[in-house]
Design an enzyme around this catalytic site. Structure first.
Site, PDB file in Angstrom:
ATOM      1  CB  THR A   1      -1.571  -5.480  -3.316  1.00 15.19           C
ATOM      2  OG1 THR A   1      -1.564  -6.930  -3.678  1.00 15.19           O
ATOM      3  CG2 THR A   1      -2.039  -4.820  -4.501  1.00 15.19           C
TER       4      THR A   1
ATOM      5  CE1 TYR B   1      -1.592  14.436   5.594  1.00 16.64           C
ATOM      6  CE2 TYR B   1      -2.543  15.611   7.229  1.00 16.64           C
ATOM      7  CZ  TYR B   1      -2.595  15.313   6.007  1.00 16.64           C
ATOM      8  OH  TYR B   1      -3.812  15.235   5.118  1.00 16.64           O
TER       9      TYR B   1
ATOM     10  CG  ASP C   1       0.317  -5.746 -10.947  1.00 18.89           C
ATOM     11  OD1 ASP C   1       0.766  -5.994  -9.916  1.00 18.89           O
ATOM     12  OD2 ASP C   1      -0.764  -5.111 -11.441  1.00 18.89           O
TER      13      ASP C   1
ATOM     14  CD  GLU D   1       1.622  15.836   2.935  1.00 19.62           C
ATOM     15  OE1 GLU D   1       1.739  16.484   3.843  1.00 19.62           O
ATOM     16  OE2 GLU D   1       1.056  16.030   1.818  1.00 19.62           O
TER      17      GLU D   1
ATOM     18  NE  ARG E   1      -8.358  -3.731   0.646  1.00 18.86           N
ATOM     19  CZ  ARG E   1      -8.633  -4.758   0.345  1.00 18.86           C
ATOM     20  NH1 ARG E   1      -8.617  -5.801   1.473  1.00 18.86           N
ATOM     21  NH2 ARG E   1      -8.875  -5.310  -0.722  1.00 18.86           N
TER      22      ARG E   1
ATOM     23  CE  LYS F   1      -4.813  -8.581  -4.769  1.00 20.48           C
ATOM     24  NZ  LYS F   1      -4.362  -7.141  -5.376  1.00 20.48           N
TER      25      LYS F   1
HETATM   26  N1  DSN Z   1      -9.252  -6.460  -7.086  1.00 21.41           N
HETATM   27  C1  DSN Z   1      -8.186  -7.355  -7.011  1.00 21.41           C
HETATM   28  C2  DSN Z   1      -8.222  -8.869  -7.245  1.00 21.41           C
HETATM   29  O1  DSN Z   1      -9.376  -9.316  -6.606  1.00 21.41           O
HETATM   30  O2  DSN Z   1      -7.524  -9.519  -7.731  1.00 21.41           O
HETATM   31  C3  DSN Z   1      -7.244  -6.781  -8.242  1.00 21.41           C
HETATM   32  O3  DSN Z   1      -7.363  -5.414  -8.166  1.00 21.41           O
END
Ligand code: DSN
Length: 431
Positions: free
Chosen positions: A229, A55, A202, A57, A238, A232
Site C-alpha cells: 500500500t 478518466y 505483501d 482507463e 491511500r 502507511k
Molecule cells: N487495515 C490495515 C491495517 O491497519 O494494517 C490492513 O489492511
C-alpha cells in the site's frame, strides 16, 4: 452556477464541520495506529487536484479516452519512481488500495481452487491472505502458516517446507499487518523454488521502510512479486502498487485493468508520485531510521513496565501488546481507555486469540505517524509510560485527565503536516 465557486464552508457546513474537527483530532492527539501516517502538504495538494476529474482507463500511451497527455506524465513518473525505489523491473500503480492489489495478483495467476500458502490472520497475516470471511478465502484454497510463540514469533520454516511439499501451492505468500518481525525472504524463496511456486511478498506495512532501505527488500532475494500500500510507512495517499519481475508485467497489468478495475484514480496516482519522490530524498531515510528507533524505544519502555509484547520486541515499526495478560483488559477496553487520553491505537487479535476480533486480547501500536510529526526516543519514553499508566488506572478519572493533559501538551510541540495549509485553503474563496 454561481454556487460552484463557493467553498466547502458555505456549500456544505456539515462536512466542513466534520473536516475541521478531524484536523483538530489529528493535531491534538497522538496517532499510534501502525498503519496510519500523515501525508505532506505537497501530497495533499496533488490528491485534492483536478486530476480527480479525469478518466484514464488503460496505461500511459494506451488509454481508452482522449485528453490524457498530463495523466500520462504523472503515471509514468509514479511508475519510474516506484521501480527505482524498490529495485523492481515493473510497477503497476493503479490498484485502488491494499485488498485490490492482492486480488489482482491472485486473479492473474490462479484458477478458483488453486492453493496459496499465506500467514494466519491472528499471527499477523491479512484478511486477503486467505481468511475465510474474505471472498479470496472462498475462491482460492489458502493454507495458512503460523508463528512460534516460544521463538519470538519466528516462522517454523521446516514446517512451512513440509506443508508446501504436501499442498503444492501456486503462490507462496509472505506479508503481514500485525507482525513485529522482519521476514527471512531467502527461506521463503527456497521453499517456493522446491515446489515451483511464485513468490509474493505483501509489504503493505513496511513499504516505506523498504523504499528507504532500512528493512530487507524481497527483490534482493529473488522474489517475483511485491505488493504494497502507499499510505502507511510510505506516507502517500491511500492506494496500492504491484511491483514485479518483467516476465510477469503484462499479466499483472491486464489483471489490474481491465481484469479487476476500471478508471484509475489519477488524483491519487499524482499523490503517489509525489510521495515516491519524497521517499527518494535523504530526509526520508532519516525518517524511516527514526521510526525504527522509536519503535525499539517504545517497545522497551512498555516491556520494562509490565506490558507483554507478542514476539517480545520488534524489528519494525510496530508492536502487539497482549493487554489481557499484561493489564487484565481486553483490546477493546484498552483502545477505549487510550482514546480517553488522546492516544489512538487499535484493538488487535493475538496469535490463536481465544477472543473474537471485535473484542480481542490485544492492541497494536506503531510509530510511523508520531515519527512524521518529529517525535523521538524521549517522546516514546513518555508515551510508553502514559500508555501503561492509563491502562493500569483506567477507572481513576483524575489520573486519566492528567495523562490526557500531558499528552495534549506534547502534541502542541509537534505539528501535523498539511493541517495549517488545509485550514488556510478552507477559509479561502475567490469571488
Ligand atoms: N487495515 C490495515 C491495517 O491497519 O494494517 C490492513 O489492511
Amino acid at each position: 452556477m454561481k454556487n460552484e465557486s463557493l467553498g466547502l464552508k458555505q456549500i456544505d457546513p456539515e462536512i466542513y464541520g466534520a473536516l475541521v474537527s478531524e484536523m483538530d483530532r489529528e493535531s491534538e492527539g497522538v496517532e499510534l495506529i501502525p498503519s496510519e501516517n500523515y501525508v505532506s502538504t505537497a501530497v495533499l495538494q496533488a490528491i485534492g487536484s483536478v486530476f480527480t476529474n479525469k478518466y484514464s482507463e488503460g496505461y500511459p500511451g494506451k488509454r481508452y479516452y482522449g485528453g490524457n497527455q498530463f495523466t500520462d506524465i504523472i503515471e509514468t513518473l509514479a511508475i519510474e519512481r516506484a521501480k527505482k525505489l524498490f529495485r523492481a523491473m515493473h510497477a503497476n500503480v493503479q490498484p485502488l488500495s491494499g485488498s485490490p492489489m492482492n486480488q489482482a495478483v491472485y486473479f492473474a495467476f490462479l484458477k478458483p481452487g488453486d492453493t496459496v500458502l499465506g500467514m494466519d490472520l491472528s499471527h499477523g497475516g491479512h484478511l486477503t491472505h486467505g481468511h475465510p470471511v474474505s471472498h479470496m478465502g472462498k475462491i482460492f484454497n489458502f493454507v495458512r502458516y503460523k508463528t512460534h510463540p516460544e521463538e519470538q514469533g519466528r516462522i517454523d520454516f521446516d514446517e512451512l517446507a513440509r506443508v508446501a511439499h504436501e499442498t503444492k501451492p501456486k503462490i507462496v505468500l509472505c506479508g503481514y499487518t500485525s507482525y513485529p518481525r522482519d521476514y527471512d525472504y531467502r527461506d521463503f524463496k527456497k521453499i517456493a523454488e522446491e515446489v515451483g511456486a511464485i513468490t509474493m511478498a505483501d509489504v503493505a506495512h513496511i513499504g516505506g521502510l523498504i523504499a528507504a532501505d532500512v528493512m530487507r527488500n524481497p527483490f534482493d532475494f529473488g522474489f517475483d512479486i511485491v505488493t504494497t500500500t502507499t499510505h502507511k510507512t510510505l506516507r502517500g495517499p491511500r492506494g496500492g502498487m504491484v511491483l514485479c519481475k518483467q516476465n510477469f508485467a503484462s499479466t499483472i497489468d491486464k489483471s489490474v485493468f481491465p481484469g479487476l478495475q476500471g478508471g484509475p484514480h489519477m488524483n491519487t496516482i499524482a499523490g503517489i508520485a509525489v510521495a515516491l519522490h519524497e521517499a527518494g530524498q535523504p530526509a526520508f531515510k532519516e525518517y524511516a531510521t527514526q521510526a525504527l528507533k522509536n519503535a525499539k524505544a517504545l517497545a522497551k519502555v512498555l516491556m520494562d513496565n509490565g506490558a507483554k509484547l507478542i514476539t517480545d520486541g520488534t524489528d519494525n515499526h510496530m508492536m502487539v501488546v497482549d493487554t489481557v495478560t499484561s493489564f487484565g483488559l481486553s483490546g477493546k477496553e484498552s483502545e477505549t481507555t487510550l482514546d480517553k487520553v488522546a492516544i489512538t491505537v487499535n484493538k488487535q487479535v493475538i496469535p490463536d486469540d481465544p477472543n473474537p476480533p471485535v473484542n480481542p486480547s490485544g492492541i497494536r501500536v506503531g510509530t510511523p505517524a508520531a515519527t512524521t510529526r518529529g517525535m523521538k526516543e524521549a517522546d516514546m519514553e513518555k508515551l510508553g509510560h502514559w500508555i501503561v499508566d492509563a491502562l493500569k488506572n483506567k477507572d481513576d478519572s483524575s489520573k486519566i485527565a492528567q495523562i490526557r493533559e500531558e499528552a495534549g501538551a506534547l502534541c502542541k510541540s509537534f505539528s501535523v503536516p498539511g493541517i495549517k495549509e488545509s485550514r488556510l485553503m478552507l477559509e479561502t474563496t475567490i469571488n
